[in-house]
Design a protein around this motif. Structure first.
Motif, PDB file in Angstrom:
ATOM      1  N   SER A 111      46.620  34.314  46.478  1.00 11.49           N
ATOM      2  CA  SER A 111      47.320  34.555  45.221  1.00 11.49           C
ATOM      3  C   SER A 111      47.508  36.051  45.072  1.00 11.49           C
ATOM      4  N   SER A 112      48.496  36.436  44.312  1.00 11.47           N
ATOM      5  CA  SER A 112      48.766  37.860  44.138  1.00 11.47           C
ATOM      6  C   SER A 112      47.700  38.551  43.306  1.00 11.47           C
ATOM      7  N   SER A 113      46.914  37.792  42.556  1.00  4.69           N
ATOM      8  CA  SER A 113      45.916  38.380  41.663  1.00  4.69           C
ATOM      9  C   SER A 113      44.511  38.091  42.158  1.00  4.69           C
ATOM     10  N   ARG A 125      21.631  34.747  33.608  1.00  5.46           N
ATOM     11  CA  ARG A 125      22.467  34.996  32.427  1.00  5.46           C
ATOM     12  C   ARG A 125      23.493  36.092  32.689  1.00  5.46           C
ATOM     13  N   ASN A 126      23.086  37.128  33.384  1.00  7.25           N
ATOM     14  CA  ASN A 126      24.024  38.214  33.698  1.00  7.25           C
ATOM     15  C   ASN A 126      25.143  37.722  34.607  1.00  7.25           C
ATOM     16  N   ALA A 127      24.791  36.886  35.569  1.00  2.00           N
ATOM     17  CA  ALA A 127      25.793  36.350  36.490  1.00  2.00           C
ATOM     18  C   ALA A 127      26.768  35.443  35.759  1.00  2.00           C
ATOM     19  N   GLU A 128      26.244  34.592  34.884  1.00  2.00           N
ATOM     20  CA  GLU A 128      27.115  33.690  34.124  1.00  2.00           C
ATOM     21  C   GLU A 128      28.051  34.466  33.204  1.00  2.00           C
ATOM     22  N   ALA A 129      27.530  35.535  32.582  1.00  3.09           N
ATOM     23  CA  ALA A 129      28.363  36.368  31.713  1.00  3.09           C
ATOM     24  C   ALA A 129      29.452  37.080  32.512  1.00  3.09           C
ATOM     25  N   TYR A 130      29.081  37.553  33.691  1.00  6.13           N
ATOM     26  CA  TYR A 130      30.052  38.235  34.554  1.00  6.13           C
ATOM     27  C   TYR A 130      31.169  37.287  34.974  1.00  6.13           C
ATOM     28  N   LEU A 131      30.805  36.078  35.387  1.00  8.80           N
ATOM     29  CA  LEU A 131      31.812  35.103  35.811  1.00  8.80           C
ATOM     30  C   LEU A 131      32.696  34.672  34.651  1.00  8.80           C
ATOM     31  N   SER A 132      32.106  34.591  33.470  1.00  7.44           N
ATOM     32  CA  SER A 132      32.887  34.233  32.288  1.00  7.44           C
ATOM     33  C   SER A 132      33.965  35.277  32.000  1.00  7.44           C
ATOM     34  N   LYS A 133      33.635  36.546  32.195  1.00  6.78           N
ATOM     35  CA  LYS A 133      34.606  37.620  31.965  1.00  6.78           C
ATOM     36  C   LYS A 133      35.735  37.596  32.990  1.00  6.78           C
ATOM     37  N   LEU A 134      35.453  37.056  34.172  1.00  4.66           N
ATOM     38  CA  LEU A 134      36.463  37.007  35.230  1.00  4.66           C
ATOM     39  C   LEU A 134      37.464  35.869  35.056  1.00  4.66           C
ATOM     40  N   GLU A 135      37.194  34.971  34.134  1.00  4.59           N
ATOM     41  CA  GLU A 135      38.034  33.779  34.004  1.00  4.59           C
ATOM     42  C   GLU A 135      39.418  34.168  33.500  1.00  4.59           C
ATOM     43  N   GLY A 136      40.301  34.411  34.425  1.00  2.55           N
ATOM     44  CA  GLY A 136      41.673  34.814  34.136  1.00  2.55           C
ATOM     45  C   GLY A 136      42.504  34.635  35.381  1.00  2.55           C
ATOM     46  N   PRO A 137      43.656  35.299  35.465  1.00  3.29           N
ATOM     47  CA  PRO A 137      44.517  35.156  36.635  1.00  3.29           C
ATOM     48  C   PRO A 137      43.790  35.425  37.947  1.00  3.29           C
ATOM     49  N   GLY A 138      43.913  34.520  38.881  1.00  5.76           N
ATOM     50  CA  GLY A 138      43.321  34.687  40.198  1.00  5.76           C
ATOM     51  C   GLY A 138      41.925  34.138  40.362  1.00  5.76           C
ATOM     52  N   PHE A 139      41.205  33.914  39.258  1.00  2.60           N
ATOM     53  CA  PHE A 139      39.801  33.508  39.373  1.00  2.60           C
ATOM     54  C   PHE A 139      39.652  32.131  40.013  1.00  2.60           C
ATOM     55  N   ALA A 140      40.425  31.174  39.554  1.00  2.00           N
ATOM     56  CA  ALA A 140      40.341  29.826  40.125  1.00  2.00           C
ATOM     57  C   ALA A 140      40.711  29.830  41.603  1.00  2.00           C
ATOM     58  N   VAL A 141      41.660  30.677  41.966  1.00  2.00           N
ATOM     59  CA  VAL A 141      42.073  30.775  43.366  1.00  2.00           C
ATOM     60  C   VAL A 141      40.935  31.314  44.222  1.00  2.00           C
ATOM     61  N   VAL A 142      40.233  32.325  43.725  1.00  2.00           N
ATOM     62  CA  VAL A 142      39.094  32.877  44.454  1.00  2.00           C
ATOM     63  C   VAL A 142      37.999  31.814  44.621  1.00  2.00           C
TER      64      VAL A 142
END
Length: 238
Positions: free
Chosen positions: A14-16, A42-59
């Motif tokens: 994906s481009s993102s 908890r830190n990992a879950e918070a980090y992944l939550s912030k990434l939930e945007g364009p490209g995240f599902a593709v990764v």
């Protein structure tokens, strides 16, 4: 062998966000979500939550593919399982949403382009198959057949495989596609979609069951012959 594996392996792109540094960061966070350290989780879950945007599902899907089909590493079982769970949950939250939010169309197209092949490749990994199947149910309910016309033809093509795990994966995929019809109000549009499914899928499905039935008969005959030969050998020696 999965038919998809006979061709050049297709990877998710994906481009993102889908670059090596992003994949490495997401991998580290996914591993941390199963850490014994509560703060690290908890830190990992918070980090992944912030990434939930364009490209995240593709990764996430890229990680599922990488750790299901490439050479196994010590981290592969955890990474493919956690990535598959996160992918399913992202699809559940963002595939069908109000206009202006949710997964970008580019991400959706990238995911659709690999989904059937990945299910095929993950046939021996039930922990991954379950999550991908659930995600595919959501995706197909929203987009099949109008926005995903290639889905059913891809599934029927894979039914020609001689690999039982591939066939099982495709049957599960087909169930994910059609089970939404059980709860849909009758309409002309519904009947048109059902006709399309039957016209496309009925003959290949029948051929698959006939092939499997013939294989069972052949295997049973071989087992019976081997048992008879062993019995005759035992009688001769005594």
């Amino acid at each position: 062998v999965c038919l998809a594996q006979k061709r050049r392996t297709t990877t998710v792109s994906s481009s993102s966000m889908a670059n090596s540094s992003d994949v490495s960061a997401v991998s580290a966070a996914l591993l941390a979500t199963v850490s014994m350290d509560k703060t690290a989780r908890r830190n990992a879950e918070a980090y992944l939550s912030k990434l939930e945007g364009p490209g995240f599902a593709v990764v996430l899907l890229q990680l599922v593919q990488q750790h299901s089909t490439a050479q196994e590493t010590p981290e592969s079982p955890v990474l493919r399982a956690t990535a598959a769970v996160y992918f399913k949950n992202v699809v559940k939250r963002t595939w069908v949403v109000e206009e202006g939010s949710g997964l970008p169309e580019a991400d959706k197209e990238a995911i659709k382009g690999i989904m059937v092949k990945l299910v095929c490749e993950c046939g021996r990994r039930p922990e991954v198959m379950k999550q991908l199947s659930d995600a595919l149910s959501i995706m197909s309910a929203a987009d099949f057949p109008a926005k995903w016309p290639s889905l059913l033809p891809e599934v029927t093509a894979q039914l020609a495989s001689n690999d039982l795990q591939t066939i099982l994966g495709m049957l599960l995929t087909a169930n994910s596609i059609v089970k939404r019809f059980r709860f849909v109000v009758k309409s002309d549009a519904l009947y048109a979609e059902l006709k399309y499914v039957l016209d496309t899928f009925a003959a290949p499905l029948t051929a698959t069951f006939q092939k499997l039935g013939a294989q069972l008969v052949t295997t049973a005959a071989a087992v019976a012959a081997a048992a008879a030969a062993a019995s005759a050998q035992g009688t001769t020696t005594t």
